[in-house]
Design a protein around this motif. Sequence first.
Motif, PDB file in Angstrom:
ATOM      1  N   GLU A  18      40.505  34.650  41.145  1.00 20.16           N
ATOM      2  CA  GLU A  18      39.376  34.345  40.262  1.00 20.16           C
ATOM      3  C   GLU A  18      38.649  35.618  39.833  1.00 20.16           C
ATOM      4  OE1 GLU A  18      37.557  30.909  39.847  1.00 20.16           O
ATOM      5  OE2 GLU A  18      39.721  30.503  39.861  1.00 20.16           O
ATOM      6  N   THR A  19      38.511  36.529  40.778  1.00 27.50           N
ATOM      7  CA  THR A  19      37.688  37.708  40.521  1.00 27.50           C
ATOM      8  C   THR A  19      38.532  38.835  39.939  1.00 27.50           C
ATOM      9  OG1 THR A  19      36.327  37.084  42.400  1.00 27.50           O
ATOM     10  CG2 THR A  19      36.084  39.340  41.580  1.00 27.50           C
ATOM     11  N   ILE A  20      38.046  39.412  38.844  1.00 28.71           N
ATOM     12  CA  ILE A  20      38.749  40.527  38.213  1.00 28.71           C
ATOM     13  C   ILE A  20      37.782  41.709  38.151  1.00 28.71           C
ATOM     14  CG2 ILE A  20      39.870  41.326  36.091  1.00 28.71           C
ATOM     15  CD1 ILE A  20      40.781  38.459  35.624  1.00 28.71           C
ATOM     16  N   VAL A  21      38.190  42.829  38.720  1.00 26.27           N
ATOM     17  CA  VAL A  21      37.351  44.026  38.743  1.00 26.27           C
ATOM     18  C   VAL A  21      38.117  45.145  38.040  1.00 26.27           C
ATOM     19  CG1 VAL A  21      36.172  45.719  40.211  1.00 26.27           C
ATOM     20  CG2 VAL A  21      36.300  43.313  40.946  1.00 26.27           C
ATOM     21  N   GLU A  22      37.514  45.673  36.989  1.00 22.84           N
ATOM     22  CA  GLU A  22      38.173  46.724  36.194  1.00 22.84           C
ATOM     23  C   GLU A  22      39.600  46.322  35.824  1.00 22.84           C
ATOM     24  OE1 GLU A  22      37.581  50.666  37.868  1.00 22.84           O
ATOM     25  OE2 GLU A  22      35.758  49.967  38.840  1.00 22.84           O
ATOM     26  N   GLY A  23      39.746  45.062  35.448  1.00 27.26           N
ATOM     27  CA  GLY A  23      41.037  44.591  34.955  1.00 27.26           C
ATOM     28  C   GLY A  23      42.047  44.214  36.014  1.00 27.26           C
ATOM     29  N   ILE A  24      41.646  44.282  37.292  1.00 30.90           N
ATOM     30  CA  ILE A  24      42.599  44.004  38.366  1.00 30.90           C
ATOM     31  C   ILE A  24      42.105  42.830  39.211  1.00 30.90           C
ATOM     32  CG2 ILE A  24      43.554  44.960  40.526  1.00 30.90           C
ATOM     33  CD1 ILE A  24      43.532  47.685  39.055  1.00 30.90           C
ATOM     34  N   CYS A  25      43.008  41.890  39.498  1.00 33.06           N
ATOM     35  CA  CYS A  25      42.632  40.753  40.332  1.00 33.06           C
ATOM     36  C   CYS A  25      42.346  41.224  41.760  1.00 33.06           C
ATOM     37  CB  CYS A  25      43.764  39.729  40.361  1.00 33.06           C
ATOM     38  SG  CYS A  25      43.886  38.788  38.832  1.00 33.06           S
ATOM     39  N   VAL A  26      41.228  40.736  42.306  1.00 34.10           N
ATOM     40  CA  VAL A  26      40.774  41.154  43.628  1.00 34.10           C
ATOM     41  C   VAL A  26      40.456  39.910  44.444  1.00 34.10           C
ATOM     42  CG1 VAL A  26      38.861  42.275  44.843  1.00 34.10           C
ATOM     43  CG2 VAL A  26      39.869  43.385  42.844  1.00 34.10           C
ATOM     44  N   ALA A  27      40.958  39.855  45.680  1.00 31.91           N
ATOM     45  CA  ALA A  27      40.572  38.775  46.595  1.00 31.91           C
ATOM     46  C   ALA A  27      39.285  39.201  47.279  1.00 31.91           C
ATOM     47  CB  ALA A  27      41.690  38.527  47.606  1.00 31.91           C
ATOM     48  N   LYS A  28      38.193  38.470  46.975  1.00 34.49           N
ATOM     49  CA  LYS A  28      36.871  38.839  47.496  1.00 34.49           C
ATOM     50  C   LYS A  28      36.797  38.524  48.986  1.00 34.49           C
ATOM     51  CE  LYS A  28      33.662  39.917  45.430  1.00 34.49           C
ATOM     52  NZ  LYS A  28      33.271  41.330  45.174  1.00 34.49           N
ATOM     53  N   ASN A  29      36.120  39.391  49.711  1.00 35.37           N
ATOM     54  CA  ASN A  29      35.760  39.104  51.105  1.00 35.37           C
ATOM     55  C   ASN A  29      37.003  38.700  51.912  1.00 35.37           C
ATOM     56  OD1 ASN A  29      33.866  38.932  53.118  1.00 35.37           O
ATOM     57  ND2 ASN A  29      33.360  36.793  52.702  1.00 35.37           N
ATOM     58  N   TYR A  30      38.078  39.430  51.713  1.00 30.11           N
ATOM     59  CA  TYR A  30      39.363  39.041  52.292  1.00 30.11           C
ATOM     60  C   TYR A  30      39.513  39.524  53.734  1.00 30.11           C
ATOM     61  CZ  TYR A  30      44.447  38.493  52.643  1.00 30.11           C
ATOM     62  OH  TYR A  30      45.712  38.146  53.036  1.00 30.11           O
ATOM     63  N   ASP A  31      39.237  40.808  53.941  1.00 31.44           N
ATOM     64  CA  ASP A  31      39.472  41.407  55.264  1.00 31.44           C
ATOM     65  C   ASP A  31      38.165  41.942  55.828  1.00 31.44           C
ATOM     66  OD1 ASP A  31      41.803  41.362  56.710  1.00 31.44           O
ATOM     67  OD2 ASP A  31      42.731  43.035  55.658  1.00 31.44           O
ATOM     68  N   GLY A  32      37.916  41.672  57.094  1.00 30.46           N
ATOM     69  CA  GLY A  32      36.723  42.204  57.741  1.00 30.46           C
ATOM     70  C   GLY A  32      35.461  41.632  57.119  1.00 30.46           C
ATOM     71  N   HIS A  33      34.346  42.377  57.229  1.00 29.59           N
ATOM     72  CA  HIS A  33      33.067  41.930  56.679  1.00 29.59           C
ATOM     73  C   HIS A  33      32.988  42.326  55.223  1.00 29.59           C
ATOM     74  CE1 HIS A  33      31.213  40.541  60.306  1.00 29.59           C
ATOM     75  NE2 HIS A  33      31.531  41.638  60.940  1.00 29.59           N
ATOM     76  N   GLY A  34      33.287  41.394  54.340  1.00 27.02           N
ATOM     77  CA  GLY A  34      33.133  41.675  52.914  1.00 27.02           C
ATOM     78  C   GLY A  34      34.133  42.664  52.360  1.00 27.02           C
ATOM     79  N   GLY A  35      35.276  42.792  53.007  1.00 27.54           N
ATOM     80  CA  GLY A  35      36.291  43.734  52.539  1.00 27.54           C
ATOM     81  C   GLY A  35      37.160  43.103  51.459  1.00 27.54           C
ATOM     82  N   ASP A  36      36.930  43.503  50.191  1.00 26.78           N
ATOM     83  CA  ASP A  36      37.776  42.993  49.109  1.00 26.78           C
ATOM     84  C   ASP A  36      39.153  43.648  49.209  1.00 26.78           C
ATOM     85  OD1 ASP A  36      35.438  41.764  48.394  1.00 26.78           O
ATOM     86  OD2 ASP A  36      34.997  43.135  46.742  1.00 26.78           O
ATOM     87  N   ARG A  37      40.179  42.934  48.740  1.00 26.08           N
ATOM     88  CA  ARG A  37      41.526  43.480  48.792  1.00 26.08           C
ATOM     89  C   ARG A  37      42.312  43.088  47.544  1.00 26.08           C
ATOM     90  NH1 ARG A  37      39.502  45.848  52.333  1.00 26.08           N
ATOM     91  NH2 ARG A  37      40.114  46.049  54.529  1.00 26.08           N
ATOM     92  N   VAL A  38      43.187  43.968  47.124  1.00 18.54           N
ATOM     93  CA  VAL A  38      44.207  43.655  46.121  1.00 18.54           C
ATOM     94  C   VAL A  38      45.444  43.213  46.899  1.00 18.54           C
ATOM     95  CG1 VAL A  38      45.588  44.573  44.225  1.00 18.54           C
ATOM     96  CG2 VAL A  38      43.245  45.409  44.585  1.00 18.54           C
ATOM     97  N   LEU A  39      45.976  42.035  46.542  1.00 26.51           N
ATOM     98  CA  LEU A  39      47.115  41.473  47.280  1.00 26.51           C
ATOM     99  C   LEU A  39      48.403  41.683  46.476  1.00 26.51           C
ATOM    100  CD1 LEU A  39      45.558  38.025  48.353  1.00 26.51           C
ATOM    101  CD2 LEU A  39      45.111  40.314  49.275  1.00 26.51           C
TER     102      LEU A  39
END
Lengths: 161, 161
Positions: B133-154
Amino acid sequence: MEAVDIRHAEPSDYQPIISVINDWWGGRNMSDMLPKLFFNHFRETSFVAESSGKIVGFLIGFLSQTFQDEAYIHFAGVHPDYRKMGLGRALYERFFDVARNLGRTVVRCVTSPVNKGSIAFHLRIGFSIERSETIVEGICVAKNYDGHGGDRVLFSKTLNA
Amino acid sequence: MEAVDIRHAEPSDYQPIISVINDWWGGRNMSDMLPKLFFNHFRETSFVAESSGKIVGFLIGFLSQTFQDEAYIHFAGVHPDYRKMGLGRALYERFFDVARNLGRTVVRCVTSPVNKGSIAFHLRIGFSIERSETIVEGICVAKNYDGHGGDRVLFSKTLNA
């Protein structure tokens, strides 16, 4: 107390657990050590304990891919209000059963020397501490084992058939 | 430059790697995310690159125990002075070969959205980014994926037979 159910871990358990883990460890920063990958790829050997829909304990383990007779417990924790009720032991025994059924005869894990409660728990449920050169307060410690200067107590336990 | 050899990881590689890892990541604190267990129990799918006896790169991976067709790369890094020489690609290809030979058809990994170099590298060697759902600077990002609020590109990549 209410009944506690133990079931396999799922990816959706990750956020509820990671958001309480530092509190359960008395404020130590533990969350970086538990990436989500364990909840995706090691579900058969990982467990969650629930009471009335609330997670009150968990255990994250895997089968060694290098040693075909070994299994490893990476992380286990119990909600502070649910300690001293045998829940940690029950989680470990679920893991032992699964590991044994999958042909594993040795279980290993490590803990920090500061965590006296964890050391006592592992001894109580039948783990032995591996010998090492360094002895701190009467306990063998592997110096500089994990991370930057992270000393660890190394445990192993043989599973009976 | 001197020849670089790639071999399987061993427990004795842990200290040399953990003591340089934060530097290789530009000062980010990465070492808590790489416990020694990977060097003990996942040696068949983990590799070290050496040049004149010095470790200049590594890759830590495993076979998913939940998904029998999947393999996962947890961590990979190359010494700053040895970048842009194809060493990262060579490490990944060693992993792909082993995973393929062990019957795996999908490789997954994640990276932090701040690590643009890592994102570009994974795209270059054929990984796709999972939709979110979330796109940051044109790249899909899984929000709050790892650890405390760690966004990740999968990332995922299909291995060709």
